[in-house]
Design an enzyme around this catalytic site. Structure first.
Site, PDB file in Angstrom:
ATOM      1  N   ARG A 107      32.394  68.760  22.354  1.00 40.28           N
ATOM      2  CA  ARG A 107      33.728  68.173  22.452  1.00 40.28           C
ATOM      3  C   ARG A 107      34.327  67.894  21.073  1.00 40.28           C
ATOM      4  NH1 ARG A 107      33.333  64.151  26.690  1.00 40.28           N
ATOM      5  NH2 ARG A 107      33.877  65.703  28.247  1.00 40.28           N
ATOM      6  N   ALA A 108      33.498  67.434  20.154  1.00 42.26           N
ATOM      7  CA  ALA A 108      33.997  67.115  18.818  1.00 42.26           C
ATOM      8  C   ALA A 108      34.539  68.373  18.133  1.00 42.26           C
ATOM      9  CB  ALA A 108      32.871  66.502  17.990  1.00 42.26           C
TER      10      ALA A 108
END
Ligand SMILES: [Zn+2]
Length: 365
Positions: free
Chosen positions: A303-304
């Site tokens: 996600r990052a």
């Protein structure tokens, strides 16, 4: 106007000044006239360019104009075209996203459309789930076959902004639900075999005060960007804040007129950014740097990296660039990553400082 704001908000207070021009009392403070708070403004603007970035979490002192900024951004955007009579303000040009009622209407005749301002919906603390997602009246649906769905806040927020003041005080399951809906763009309400679905695409903006209860890390991580706002520290900035606010309160019409050109230019940048976004390229080398930065900071999962990539791309699009460079990545990285760091017992530095340090180590000073 689909605003759901408390009357204590100075923006919605009836204008008792001498302004005679036909400026509605609900006219917000111009976005371009907000002093400083560059990180917050940038995060909001790129969310308007690419709403799929996943919303913005704004941490900071009270009275730093968080709510003002969201309303100002919505007002900066051009009004949206909506299907007349639709309770979810469906977009007449995006048939694939229509609600069931619009589909039924369109089968009979081409729906009429009109313009509406981009909505900003306030999420009241203590709201029930029915109030948020909408209520399905089973008895009415079964006995009389009427339209038995009473739309909730998510319906009103469709295509606009959902603002949660003090998100850390909202029940976790509601925050979870809001993030799920924002990510899927659709609200599905199910009760005993009956189900209603409608479009609910919105940018989630949450404000929080780090000292008043913390968000679970799993929730923090689900917001696209986070920013820190502070009360302006220099005398010059504070003078600007006071002077502009005073001028706005005394004569809104004139103040808005003074800032019209700046607002027009900013609106053009957002619209051009949206058009440019799909064609902005990211080189292998830049993507590798973004991934290295996330690895150096030990952020979990994809996600990052994905958010950092999308945010850097939206920033490039907003600034008129055709390719994402290391500069875009390093400038947006603090907003995309600082809320995803795990506590490190051996490192006393705050999240922002750790991100800054990793950026310098990787990209140079
Ligand atoms: Zn509709």
């Amino acid at each position: 106007m689909p605003h759901d704001q408390p009357s204590a908000d100075p923006i919605s207070r009836p204008d008792t000044g001498a302004a005679s021009a036909p400026v509605p009392v609900s006219v917000p403070f111009p976005f371009s006239a907000i002093v400083g708070q560059d990180e917050m403004k940038r995060a909001l603007l790129i969310s308007a360019v690419d709403p799929t970035i996943g919303g913005v979490l704004v941490f900071g002192d009270r009275g730093t104009g968080k709510s003002t900024a969201v309303r100002a951004l919505a007002a900066l955007l051009p009004p949206m075209r909506v299907v007349v009579g639709c309770r979810f303000h469906c977009d007449p040009d995006a048939e694939a996203t229509w609600c069931g009622e619009c589909r039924e209407r369109a089968a009979l005749a081409r729906p009429d459309s009109r313009l509406e301002p981009v909505p900003v919906v306030d999420m009241p603390l203590g709201a029930t789930e029915d109030r948020v997602i909408g209520a399905l009246d089973l008895e009415r649906a079964l006995s009389r076959g009427e339209k038995a769905f009473e739309p909730g806040l998510l319906a009103r927020a469709n295509r606009g902004f959902l603002y949660i003041d003090e998100v850390n005080l909202l029940e976790d399951h509601l925050v979870d639900l809001l993030i799920d809906v924002a990510a899927s763009g659709e609200n599905v309400v199910e009760r005993e075999g009956l189900s209603i679905r409608h479009p609910a695409r919105f940018v989630l903006v949450g404000s929080g005060n780090p000292e008043e209860g913390e968000l679970r890390p799993q929730l923090l991580d689900r917001f696209g960007l986070s920013v820190e706002v502070r009360t302006p520290a220099t005398i010059a900035d504070r003078i600007d804040v006071v002077r502009r606010r005073d001028a706005f309160d005394r004569d809104r019409a004139r103040f808005v007129l003074t800032w019209r050109q700046a607002e027009d230019s900013l609106r053009q940048l957002v619209l051009a950014g949206r058009t440019r976004l799909p064609s902005v390229e990211v080189s292998e080398a830049t993507l590798a740097q973004a991934v290295r930065l996330c690895m150096a900071l030990g952020t979990d999962g994809l996600r990052a990296e994905l958010t950092l990539l999308r945010a850097a791309r939206a920033l490039a699009a907003f600034e008129g660039d055709v390719e994402v460079t290391d500069t875009h990545v390093r400038r947006i990285a603090p907003s995309a990553l600082r809320h995803r760091l795990r506590r490190d017992p051996l490192d006393e530095a705050g999240s922002s400082a750790r991100v800054d340090r990793a950026i310098v180590e990787l990209f140079g000073p």
